[in-house]
Design a protein around this motif. Sequence first.
Motif, PDB file in Angstrom:
ATOM      1  N   GLY A 212       0.798  -1.219   0.000  1.00  0.00           N
ATOM      2  CA  GLY A 212       0.000   0.000   0.000  1.00  0.00           C
ATOM      3  C   GLY A 212       0.831   1.269   0.000  1.00  0.00           C
ATOM      4  N   LYS A 213       1.873   1.337   0.847  1.00  0.00           N
ATOM      5  CA  LYS A 213       2.705   2.537   0.906  1.00  0.00           C
ATOM      6  C   LYS A 213       3.400   2.797  -0.424  1.00  0.00           C
ATOM      7  CE  LYS A 213       3.819   2.706   5.836  1.00  0.00           C
ATOM      8  NZ  LYS A 213       4.900   2.698   6.853  1.00  0.00           N
ATOM      9  N   ILE A 214       3.766   1.721  -1.088  1.00  0.00           N
ATOM     10  CA  ILE A 214       4.470   1.855  -2.365  1.00  0.00           C
ATOM     11  C   ILE A 214       3.512   2.333  -3.452  1.00  0.00           C
ATOM     12  CG2 ILE A 214       5.774   0.601  -4.120  1.00  0.00           C
ATOM     13  CD1 ILE A 214       6.667  -1.311  -1.876  1.00  0.00           C
ATOM     14  N   LYS A 215       2.329   1.759  -3.475  1.00  0.00           N
ATOM     15  CA  LYS A 215       1.363   2.066  -4.532  1.00  0.00           C
ATOM     16  C   LYS A 215       0.778   3.463  -4.401  1.00  0.00           C
ATOM     17  CE  LYS A 215      -1.510  -1.270  -5.583  1.00  0.00           C
ATOM     18  NZ  LYS A 215      -2.458  -2.382  -5.413  1.00  0.00           N
ATOM     19  N   LYS A 216       0.767   4.011  -3.173  1.00  0.00           N
ATOM     20  CA  LYS A 216       0.122   5.317  -3.000  1.00  0.00           C
ATOM     21  C   LYS A 216       0.892   6.436  -3.694  1.00  0.00           C
ATOM     22  CE  LYS A 216       2.052   7.231   1.293  1.00  0.00           C
ATOM     23  NZ  LYS A 216       1.737   7.725   2.640  1.00  0.00           N
ATOM     24  N   PHE A 217       2.162   6.180  -4.009  1.00  0.00           N
ATOM     25  CA  PHE A 217       2.944   7.174  -4.728  1.00  0.00           C
ATOM     26  C   PHE A 217       2.740   7.075  -6.239  1.00  0.00           C
ATOM     27  CE2 PHE A 217       5.049   7.395  -0.664  1.00  0.00           C
ATOM     28  CZ  PHE A 217       5.411   8.725  -0.560  1.00  0.00           C
ATOM     29  N   GLY A 218       1.825   6.206  -6.639  1.00  0.00           N
ATOM     30  CA  GLY A 218       1.521   6.079  -8.057  1.00  0.00           C
ATOM     31  C   GLY A 218       2.482   5.159  -8.772  1.00  0.00           C
ATOM     32  N   GLN A 219       2.555   5.307 -10.079  1.00  0.00           N
ATOM     33  CA  GLN A 219       3.428   4.442 -10.859  1.00  0.00           C
ATOM     34  C   GLN A 219       4.826   5.060 -10.986  1.00  0.00           C
ATOM     35  OE1 GLN A 219       0.749   4.011 -14.345  1.00  0.00           O
ATOM     36  NE2 GLN A 219       0.774   1.814 -13.863  1.00  0.00           N
ATOM     37  N   TYR A 220       5.774   4.205 -11.319  1.00  0.00           N
ATOM     38  CA  TYR A 220       7.178   4.597 -11.367  1.00  0.00           C
ATOM     39  C   TYR A 220       7.739   4.402 -12.768  1.00  0.00           C
ATOM     40  CZ  TYR A 220       6.570   4.134  -6.320  1.00  0.00           C
ATOM     41  OH  TYR A 220       6.107   4.248  -5.029  1.00  0.00           O
ATOM     42  N   ASP A 221       8.649   5.291 -13.131  1.00  0.00           N
ATOM     43  CA  ASP A 221       9.315   5.187 -14.433  1.00  0.00           C
ATOM     44  C   ASP A 221      10.508   4.229 -14.374  1.00  0.00           C
ATOM     45  OD1 ASP A 221       7.786   7.422 -15.745  1.00  0.00           O
ATOM     46  OD2 ASP A 221       8.737   8.534 -14.104  1.00  0.00           O
ATOM     47  N   LEU A 222      11.054   4.046 -13.163  1.00  0.00           N
ATOM     48  CA  LEU A 222      12.196   3.160 -12.982  1.00  0.00           C
ATOM     49  C   LEU A 222      12.077   2.470 -11.634  1.00  0.00           C
ATOM     50  CD1 LEU A 222      15.029   2.032 -13.663  1.00  0.00           C
ATOM     51  CD2 LEU A 222      16.009   4.130 -12.702  1.00  0.00           C
ATOM     52  N   ILE A 223      12.183   1.143 -11.646  1.00  0.00           N
ATOM     53  CA  ILE A 223      12.159   0.365 -10.417  1.00  0.00           C
ATOM     54  C   ILE A 223      13.475  -0.399 -10.303  1.00  0.00           C
ATOM     55  CG2 ILE A 223      11.032  -1.504  -9.135  1.00  0.00           C
ATOM     56  CD1 ILE A 223       8.408  -0.715 -10.456  1.00  0.00           C
ATOM     57  N   ILE A 224      14.112  -0.296  -9.136  1.00  0.00           N
ATOM     58  CA  ILE A 224      15.381  -0.970  -8.880  1.00  0.00           C
ATOM     59  C   ILE A 224      15.149  -2.062  -7.853  1.00  0.00           C
ATOM     60  CG2 ILE A 224      17.749  -0.684  -8.067  1.00  0.00           C
ATOM     61  CD1 ILE A 224      17.253   2.400  -8.797  1.00  0.00           C
ATOM     62  N   ILE A 225      15.556  -3.280  -8.181  1.00  0.00           N
ATOM     63  CA  ILE A 225      15.399  -4.429  -7.273  1.00  0.00           C
ATOM     64  C   ILE A 225      16.781  -5.030  -7.048  1.00  0.00           C
ATOM     65  CG2 ILE A 225      14.101  -6.535  -6.805  1.00  0.00           C
ATOM     66  CD1 ILE A 225      12.371  -5.831  -9.303  1.00  0.00           C
ATOM     67  N   ASP A 226      17.323  -4.835  -5.859  1.00  0.00           N
ATOM     68  CA  ASP A 226      18.660  -5.354  -5.541  1.00  0.00           C
ATOM     69  C   ASP A 226      18.601  -6.030  -4.174  1.00  0.00           C
ATOM     70  OD1 ASP A 226      21.347  -5.925  -5.588  1.00  0.00           O
ATOM     71  OD2 ASP A 226      21.962  -3.924  -4.932  1.00  0.00           O
ATOM     72  N   PRO A 227      17.997  -7.220  -4.114  1.00  0.00           N
ATOM     73  CA  PRO A 227      17.769  -7.864  -2.816  1.00  0.00           C
ATOM     74  C   PRO A 227      18.974  -8.640  -2.314  1.00  0.00           C
ATOM     75  CG  PRO A 227      16.902  -9.243  -4.541  1.00  0.00           C
ATOM     76  CD  PRO A 227      17.461  -8.007  -5.223  1.00  0.00           C
ATOM     77  N   PRO A 228      18.980  -8.954  -1.016  1.00  0.00           N
ATOM     78  CA  PRO A 228      19.992  -9.883  -0.510  1.00  0.00           C
ATOM     79  C   PRO A 228      19.707 -11.272  -1.055  1.00  0.00           C
ATOM     80  CG  PRO A 228      18.342  -9.494   1.167  1.00  0.00           C
ATOM     81  CD  PRO A 228      18.018  -8.562   0.034  1.00  0.00           C
ATOM     82  N   THR A 229      20.710 -12.120  -1.094  1.00  0.00           N
ATOM     83  CA  THR A 229      20.472 -13.503  -1.503  1.00  0.00           C
ATOM     84  C   THR A 229      19.597 -14.223  -0.491  1.00  0.00           C
ATOM     85  OG1 THR A 229      22.563 -13.604  -2.707  1.00  0.00           O
ATOM     86  CG2 THR A 229      21.606 -15.704  -2.011  1.00  0.00           C
ATOM     87  N   PHE A 230      19.870 -13.965   0.779  1.00  0.00           N
ATOM     88  CA  PHE A 230      19.079 -14.591   1.845  1.00  0.00           C
ATOM     89  C   PHE A 230      19.121 -13.704   3.080  1.00  0.00           C
ATOM     90  CE2 PHE A 230      18.746 -17.294   5.641  1.00  0.00           C
ATOM     91  CZ  PHE A 230      17.518 -17.916   5.391  1.00  0.00           C
ATOM     92  N   GLN A 231      17.956 -13.496   3.671  1.00  0.00           N
ATOM     93  CA  GLN A 231      17.842 -12.767   4.919  1.00  0.00           C
ATOM     94  C   GLN A 231      16.884 -13.550   5.801  1.00  0.00           C
ATOM     95  OE1 GLN A 231      16.401  -8.584   4.788  1.00  0.00           O
ATOM     96  NE2 GLN A 231      18.475  -8.107   5.476  1.00  0.00           N
ATOM     97  N   LYS A 232      17.402 -14.095   6.882  1.00  0.00           N
ATOM     98  CA  LYS A 232      16.632 -15.014   7.708  1.00  0.00           C
ATOM     99  C   LYS A 232      15.292 -14.414   8.124  1.00  0.00           C
ATOM    100  CE  LYS A 232      17.027 -18.031  11.750  1.00  0.00           C
ATOM    101  NZ  LYS A 232      17.896 -18.445  12.902  1.00  0.00           N
ATOM    102  N   GLY A 233      14.234 -15.154   7.842  1.00  0.00           N
ATOM    103  CA  GLY A 233      12.903 -14.757   8.248  1.00  0.00           C
ATOM    104  C   GLY A 233      12.223 -13.738   7.362  1.00  0.00           C
TER     105      GLY A 233
END
Length: 311
Positions: A212-233
């Motif tokens: 919800g918090k992400i969507k309330k800012f509307g749509q994005y022209d650029l999305i960056i996804i740089d996750p950890p390989t593993f984060q417990k839990g």
Amino acid sequence: MHTASLPILSQYTLNALSTIEHETRRLFHGRGRCFEGLEHITVDWLQGQVLVSLFKAPAEDFLLALQDTLEQWTSTPQWQSSSTRSLLLQHRYQQNAPIECIWGEHHTQQLITENGLTFKLDLDRNQNSGLFLDMRLGRKWVKENSQHKRVLNLFSYTCGFSVAALAGEAEYVVNIDMAKSVLNRGRENHRLNGHDLSQVSFFGHDIFKSWGKIKKFGQYDLIIIDPPTFQKGSFAITKDYQKILRRLPELLTQKGKVLACVNDPTLSAQFLIDNMKAEAPNLQFLSRLDNPAEFPDIDSESGLKALIFQA
């Protein structure tokens, strides 16, 4: 790790140190398995401090030989002509990854520059200092492709991509990370670069609980996804990445782009391409960014994978 390989470590590190420019760079990258017997060692130039990192517990004889080798560096012409103030050895294989000072004065916080931007690093008892140097060209790409764009930075860590985006004249950036402490460092990194914080949001938030918090800012022209390989839990890359990818169509503007990253050595770039096709088939794979030359790898699929997709 083999003591017989230590002269190679010295040769490459000191040669790189003698040609280093003003910005932060990796001097030696053993983790790419291009240097036999040195696969668990890296050396970084942090603009006044040299950080040697050990990623695996060494045999006692190797550790003693390594410490002796490091001390010898400080009397070489390459070292003495540099502006190095300290030589640090980090034991990444130990709890809290402690750092010992081999030579000079240990500064636990360090300002560095990359692509003309300033970041603050922590060189104390944290496993990671605050900026992943292998993503240098990714941040450069973001800086060059953010003008007038609304940017979503997932798993933002200390907001390196966000700093690059605002430097590239992004309209607005939303940073998401579960750890509020790293977001505070992100704010500081923006301030160090003179950025207007009214153009940036920082949310300490678990994206899998609510979008919800992400969507309330509307749509994005650029999305960056740089996750950890593993984060417990909280995150496992092979089962949770898909949950993010399937959200992209509703978050992206028409012709919006995605920079999706994987740094798991067991996963190839095809992992991202296949999962994007399955979860967000309207996004097309455009290209893969090069990794910096100072990060050689015996297998290109073992290193960082940073891929560009477009709606």
